[in-house]
Write a protein that holds these residues in place. Structure first.
Motif, mmCIF file in Angstrom:
data_model
loop_
_atom_site.group_PDB
_atom_site.id
_atom_site.type_symbol
_atom_site.label_atom_id
_atom_site.label_comp_id
_atom_site.label_asym_id
_atom_site.label_seq_id
_atom_site.Cartn_x
_atom_site.Cartn_y
_atom_site.Cartn_z
ATOM 1 N N UNK A 180 0.826 -1.205 0.000
ATOM 2 C CA UNK A 180 0.000 0.000 0.000
ATOM 3 C C UNK A 180 0.864 1.260 0.000
ATOM 4 N N UNK A 181 2.005 1.198 0.662
ATOM 5 C CA UNK A 181 2.926 2.329 0.630
ATOM 6 C C UNK A 181 3.418 2.603 -0.780
ATOM 7 N N UNK A 184 0.654 4.281 -2.749
ATOM 8 C CA UNK A 184 0.379 5.646 -2.295
ATOM 9 C C UNK A 184 1.595 6.552 -2.404
ATOM 10 N N UNK B 144 -0.764 9.723 2.510
ATOM 11 C CA UNK B 144 -0.270 8.851 1.420
ATOM 12 C C UNK B 144 0.515 7.651 1.978
ATOM 13 N N UNK B 145 1.813 7.517 1.599
ATOM 14 C CA UNK B 145 2.569 6.341 2.055
ATOM 15 C C UNK B 145 3.133 6.539 3.463
ATOM 16 N N UNK B 168 -4.610 10.581 0.035
ATOM 17 C CA UNK B 168 -4.395 9.382 -0.775
ATOM 18 C C UNK B 168 -5.716 8.788 -1.196
ATOM 19 N N UNK B 169 -5.713 8.182 -2.394
ATOM 20 C CA UNK B 169 -6.943 7.562 -2.935
ATOM 21 C C UNK B 169 -6.636 6.125 -3.336
ATOM 22 N N UNK B 170 -7.650 5.389 -3.744
ATOM 23 C CA UNK B 170 -7.455 3.996 -4.153
ATOM 24 C C UNK B 170 -7.141 3.112 -2.947
ATOM 25 N N UNK B 171 -6.527 1.963 -3.223
ATOM 26 C CA UNK B 171 -6.210 0.993 -2.164
ATOM 27 C C UNK B 171 -5.148 1.575 -1.230
ATOM 28 N N UNK B 172 -5.407 1.536 0.068
ATOM 29 C CA UNK B 172 -4.487 2.129 1.034
ATOM 30 C C UNK B 172 -4.702 3.626 1.204
ATOM 31 N N UNK B 173 -5.733 4.163 0.555
ATOM 32 C CA UNK B 173 -5.996 5.600 0.631
ATOM 33 C C UNK B 173 -6.700 5.979 1.922
ATOM 34 N N UNK B 176 -5.024 4.951 5.334
ATOM 35 C CA UNK B 176 -4.831 3.568 5.784
ATOM 36 C C UNK B 176 -3.381 3.127 5.608
ATOM 37 N N UNK B 177 -2.792 3.410 4.449
ATOM 38 C CA UNK B 177 -1.383 3.037 4.244
ATOM 39 C C UNK B 177 -0.491 3.755 5.247
ATOM 40 N N UNK B 179 -1.273 4.794 8.264
ATOM 41 C CA UNK B 179 -1.431 4.180 9.590
ATOM 42 C C UNK B 179 -0.707 2.836 9.643
ATOM 43 N N UNK B 194 -6.012 7.560 12.162
ATOM 44 C CA UNK B 194 -6.004 8.498 11.039
ATOM 45 C C UNK B 194 -6.703 9.802 11.434
ATOM 46 N N UNK B 195 -6.052 10.916 11.228
ATOM 47 C CA UNK B 195 -6.599 12.269 11.456
ATOM 48 C C UNK B 195 -6.829 12.600 12.930
ATOM 49 N N UNK D 169 -13.910 7.651 13.833
ATOM 50 C CA UNK D 169 -13.424 7.824 12.455
ATOM 51 C C UNK D 169 -12.139 7.031 12.283
ATOM 52 N N UNK H 179 -7.296 -3.622 -9.906
ATOM 53 C CA UNK H 179 -5.957 -3.528 -9.301
ATOM 54 C C UNK H 179 -5.460 -4.914 -8.893
ATOM 55 N N UNK H 193 -1.698 2.578 -8.541
ATOM 56 C CA UNK H 193 -2.948 2.519 -7.789
ATOM 57 C C UNK H 193 -4.141 2.848 -8.697
ATOM 58 N N UNK H 194 -5.336 2.565 -8.188
ATOM 59 C CA UNK H 194 -6.581 2.865 -8.896
ATOM 60 C C UNK H 194 -6.628 4.359 -9.256
#
Ligand SMILES: Nc1ncnc2c1ncn2[C@@H]1O[C@H](COP(=O)(O)O)[C@@H](O)[C@H]1O
Ligand SMILES: Nc1ncnc2c1ncn2[C@@H]1O[C@H](COP(=O)(O)O)[C@@H](O)[C@H]1O
Ligand SMILES: Nc1ncnc2c1ncn2[C@@H]1O[C@H](COP(=O)(O)O)[C@@H](O)[C@H]1O
Ligand SMILES: Nc1ncnc2c1ncn2[C@@H]1O[C@H](COP(=O)(O)O)[C@@H](O)[C@H]1O
Ligand SMILES: [Mg+2]
Ligand SMILES: [Mg+2]
Ligand SMILES: [Mg+2]
Ligand SMILES: [Mg+2]
Ligand SMILES: [Mg+2]
Ligand SMILES: [Mg+2]
Ligand SMILES: [Mg+2]
Ligand SMILES: [Mg+2]
Lengths: 217, 217, 217, 217, 217, 217, 217, 217
Positions: A180-181, A184, B144-145, B168-173, B176-177, B179, B194-195, D169, H179, H193-194
């Motif tokens: 995932x890194x 991203x 992002x990463x 970040x968008x898509x997988x891991x966006x 999540x990546x 974290x 996150x946040x 969240x 993906x 990524x997507x």
């Protein structure tokens, strides 16, 4: 073989006898074979099947990496005027990086291995950056948080391919955070799946082939 | 208030009137209030409710960050002999980092903001490393990463708290990546969700309090 | 070694011989070594390699926890004027908590273990709360629903680090619910990954170092 | 109606007109209707449709909770000799808990609401524990890390039903950590899905019915 | 013991000796012990430890279910005037259902097992519905798509507890689809985690206790 | 058009003008068009574009389902000697089931709609089973826990296609539990993705075509 | 047996003795039995139990596929006037495809196996397309990225059933990408779960039965 | 700018004024700017800010793709002797593919767009394969099941970069299946990524640069 990528046989999920049969067929028809993810029994079965076939084929095993490379007698391996760097963050990344290196070498690239330059200690990668800049394509293998491909892609001009490694435990473990890194990343790079050393090495090899062809046009 | 952390009111999911009522109660009972994730209507409602209450309270809004800080007239804010660094990788990390900074400041820490030092260009963080080393606790916000917390924790001695940001968008966006990268980091650090700027800033503030208490023992 | 954290060798995924070699190198260069996640064969290999090296190093194994600590003859372990509490919810949390305790102790903190105070029976933690309040940093290990770190962080002033443990089965099992509970906690705390005792103990140790330094300024 | 549970109409995903039609049919055929998750337009449409139908039905709206209860003129609501406690951790849990309370009341239970006793401040729940112990069944609504159901189930003898709420969240947010915490709880309890106030209240009501029936045998 | 639930020892992740020690302590202090998820070695260790303790305790093993029940000589098991039905969809559900049945029985409920009534053949459950209706609480164990709890809850008046079982492979396998089906059920029911027979049986037992108490008031 | 499936235009993510242009092209080249997931503006744009084209095409809109069917003047719709049953569990399943029905009808099948036979009340489906048995292929639309396809496939001989619907909230919501239930079903059936009415109806239509061809051989 | 599908016994999770007992019962009551996912010990136990039963039953084992088919002496297997094609992408798909083929054959279909036509080399499937077009229903087994079912469904008129296979590693591995590819396919097809060869073969057999019945009407 | 990749400003999450300021700075310092994911207001703000700056910069907007390219007066765009093919499966892939094309063109590559060659109709890609073979690097954009990159990589010699697109609904929707299909591909390719058109186009541009440099050595 299409694209100069050797016929590769993924040993996982096959019996030693099956792998050995597929490998001897590949040697007969294409002059060589590349077995990946082979355990010792499988590697031995391949070596012995090739020997039984009576030909003077050369067999090159790397048991840590799990590869077996067979060249038929007289097989002329390609040799490209282009280089691939294979970089690792830590020792856990070595086997997967090794798979990438073997494939790139079989495609004909000059391969340079640069090891143990993970970002927890930045001096290591900064010391090696000139060496990495020599390459026409760069594979960067890293597990856990997988920060190294992003850092390397910020330091070199050549295309970078991230190779996430299945280290790490808990949430994001088994290479998921590293993949995932890469997806991203704030730097420009592409990625392969977790532990897909074969694919990373082959794509780097394809870039090396394109560069070699352009150089020799 | 327990631990010196100001009474915090998360505005999300509450009406402006509800938040304003909770804030004035907090000011009455504890001398101050901290509203987080407030939109402009909510911030205005708080400011106006405090004004209506007639007291000469000071109201400090940061609409980009979404915080409103209210101090009752005569409220003596704590002032610690300890510093917190709040570091960001890029501009998208600023609002979340801002939430962390506000909380740490309310707990009494001296806060130093160090911005735009993401790892895609290593020179930036290397240039600022001496400044980061001044702090007793370090919050590192990155989306992002999310490679920056790992790199910073490799460069400083103080405890580092990763603050993943939902870019970040898509997988891991959506952070999540970032974290998972903190959870898998090869450097020693802890993380918040996150946040969760409030939590990161508050934990850094607790460390600053402990250091301040030790200094003044 | 940076930050006073001992050179740690994660034994998982390495052969006993490899771990033993890394450990003797660490002892030679830094005066000590800390091996984590060692099985009995690995621990024995380390002990024997250290013995063979002829030096009068001391070897301290905890086979339940999976750690081996080696101190070279004459190595002066740090001793900080600061304390870390390591709290567990139940017996399943003991090995992971043990890893945290060993690391914090090697960094030099005074470590207090407070066990079996899970929230299903609130009297237990309420009985021990004065002891927990003695510490400068608190690690709370809990698996399953992982409610204990939230409860403890509501009872003490010092920074709390959640250490989720991979107990529990079904959905949210293997420590996932415990980690998510830490990320969502209504109390202020930071977290490490599931079973990351080393990281939790090291971060608590870094806080203890900062407090010790402030005390002895 | 089977099991004494009122005919419930989930307004989400239906037009106000559709809900109003379903509600009037339910009133005609069963003597009452219960609409859940109604916005104001839907609640108004139901009230007006019932009025137009000319009957002297009573309409009871709770716009914060999103429920509309309609009783036909002369409808005799059940009244059980059994009590249900509905407990919340914080203000964000109120609407979902309210849905549970309405359903349990319609089934005929005596409902006791006990609010804002989240575990970040243990005194609150300890102060109320005698009141909770009065109930024959207990619903505990909590979001974020959802620790409260586990703590309550450790304090009372009656069956406890966890009602996870979609607050929070980041990773584990939207009630996921709270649900997984219920599934992993070290105390004995069962759970419903995130925000499923209707189901939690109905199950508590079924237990109350069974107890009432036993009492009046 | 609180709530009449026997002291239960989860054998998974403990050595036979540890389990045996915990069990003998429980027998000494509470008059009985219930071990769950015990393999044969553990069950034997418990039996032998109890024998060695010299008391004339009775030991009741069910190796398929993995339970060991120990009653001290003279222990008076509770006997409630209330019944629990334990229903299974297929043979794969038997061990998990068995765990639920043992716990409910230890709490004192009369337990009725109704097996192999999965929904792929509706006649089976329709044939048994009168028997299920006798119970004061119903546990329904089902794996794969887990449709049976929904169907049963549509047929009976008593509270139904879904017990998802970890059968099934591929996406939604290992009990995940069955658990999600319970969470999404169109019928009123509550659920426990996958394979959590102990929790389902204990909750059913708590309902039986409440009903028994009401009956005997 | 291949397989007799009409040219289908998925309106989602396209502007009304784009959809209208694609639809008129499809009518010109294949004699008809099928638009799915059209909102009212898109449906109106298609109707008006077809009118402008001056041809006497017939336009058949179903705004609840989101479909627009256009037949060029003189287009001879296929008519198969084979029937498809489209079954729903509840009213929330109607739009998605409607999409399936429209497609199957356009392929030429006789379509029978059987509604509101969800398993929470088994009498309903048992009352309709003879009607379902008339069909050569059966589509069963169900959301939430999605138990109906499994029950229907246990009652009929014809091939059953599950059509999971995106109802339900919380964990397993948005059709995920229903899809996983189909994948894990104890009865023999195949499935399509959540809300994929078009695909389910088209596959049922292909089976009807095969049966029709066999009948008329 | 309903729908002509043989009584199938899933050996996974059962002892050889249990499977043998279930198989002999099935043979006694229905004239045959089909065991799936049997290892060699289980297959041998079935064969020997059938032999012991003294009847002249025929036993047909395929140890690679894991099936055992038993026909009682004099059992008249069905024979349909309809064909099923079972197509594979690569050698890893063979065992799962084999399970599908055995079931379809037992239902009475003529089964045609078409192997190793994965899309990485399009010539292979293009060479075989006329053969695939002979079938009344098509099962396409593919792992990894699972592109083959989409390509085949674009080439044939008959209904296509995707059979995702649990090959592939890393993210999307174990058949997940292949299943999701089937759910997202741009061609019309339905799918079964990962490795669910039995379900795919049985559904294809049901289509073959419908076609056969129509042909012979 | 490093690697010849233009300074790119991701407009998402920034105000039009912020983007305009960043763009004019980029033009001032590097001679050009590339804004991605700009809505119309942002694109207009950039155009107007550049105009206000008084320079004769050229502004090139593509509102469907969301890009704005600004070249300062006299900026000399690079022009490489190397080509990139950008291939799409369907019309939904066009905007994302457009982002890739713009970036590759700014790096200086000759870009060839080849559209609507999805695998549901193989003739389309087979007709265009000679054109794709002209390129030195190939980007293949595809959503839903994302089979096209695998098929293309089986047909060409140049390196292929998969660009998954966020089309598709239900499980595996929003580009996830596409993906994962790229990560699991049986052909050699790397992925981004997507929807990461920028990254795919930039990596293809880096390969083109390497080839151009080799050609002109
Ligand atoms: N932005 C934030 N993020 C996370 N937690 C917060 C935030 N703001 C407030 N909190 C915490 O959430 C608790 C409950 O907030 P409330 O929902 O307002 O009762 C507060 O006491 C704080 O500890
Ligand atoms: N049990 C552990 N959990 C997490 N990280 C660890 C653990 N043990 C060692 N480490 C860290 O992992 C780093 C790399 O370990 P190694 O793979 O041995 O090179 C060490 O330097 C430590 O910072
Ligand atoms: N509602 C729908 N769900 C899934 N697929 C659809 C739907 N409507 C059309 N399709 C398919 O999607 C393909 C591509 O649609 P389009 O994006 O319009 O080119 C069509 O040819 C149909 O096979
Ligand atoms: N559409 C895009 N997708 C992914 N990365 C991008 C995109 N546009 C710009 N970037 C990258 O994101 C970096 C940081 O962007 P910014 O957030 O604007 O500072 C840029 O330098 C680019 O490398
Ligand atoms: Mg790394
Ligand atoms: Mg970053
Ligand atoms: Mg716990
Ligand atoms: Mg809570
Ligand atoms: Mg079932
Ligand atoms: Mg349903
Ligand atoms: Mg494939
Ligand atoms: Mg596609």
């Amino acid at each position: 073989r299409r694209r100069g990528i050797p016929e590769a046989i993924l040993a996982e999920g096959k019996t030693p006898a099956e792998v050995a049969a597929l490998a001897t067929t590949a040697v007969d028809t294409t002059g060589r074979a590349l077995v990946t993810r082979a355990d010792e029994a499988t590697a031995a079965a391949v070596a012995s099947a090739v020997g039984d076939a009576g030909a003077d084929a050369t067999v090159d095993r790397d048991d840590r990496v799990g590869t077996v490379v067979v060249h038929a007698d007289g097989f002329e391996p390609p040799s490209l005027d282009a280089a691939v760097a294979v970089v690792t963050a830590g020792t856990g990344d070595a086997p997967v990086a090794g798979e990438a290196a073997v494939v790139a070498r079989e495609i004909g690239a000059a391969v340079d291995r640069i090891d143990d330059v993970g970002v927890a200690n930045l001096d290591r990668i900064l010391d090696q950056v000139d060496r990495v800049r020599e390459a026409d394509a760069v594979v960067v293998a890293a597990g856990r948080e997988g920060a190294l491909p992003t850092v390397v892609a910020g330091l070199v001009d050549a295309p970078v391919i991230a190779l996430p490694v299945s280290t790490g435990y808990g949430v994001g473990g088994e290479g998921v955070a590293a993949l995932e890194g890469a997806l991203q990343s704030c730097s420009v790079l592409t990625t392969v799946n977790v532990d897909a050393g074969f694919v990373a090495g082959a794509q780097a090899g394809l870039i090396a082939r394109a560069v070699d062809a352009a150089r020799t046009e």
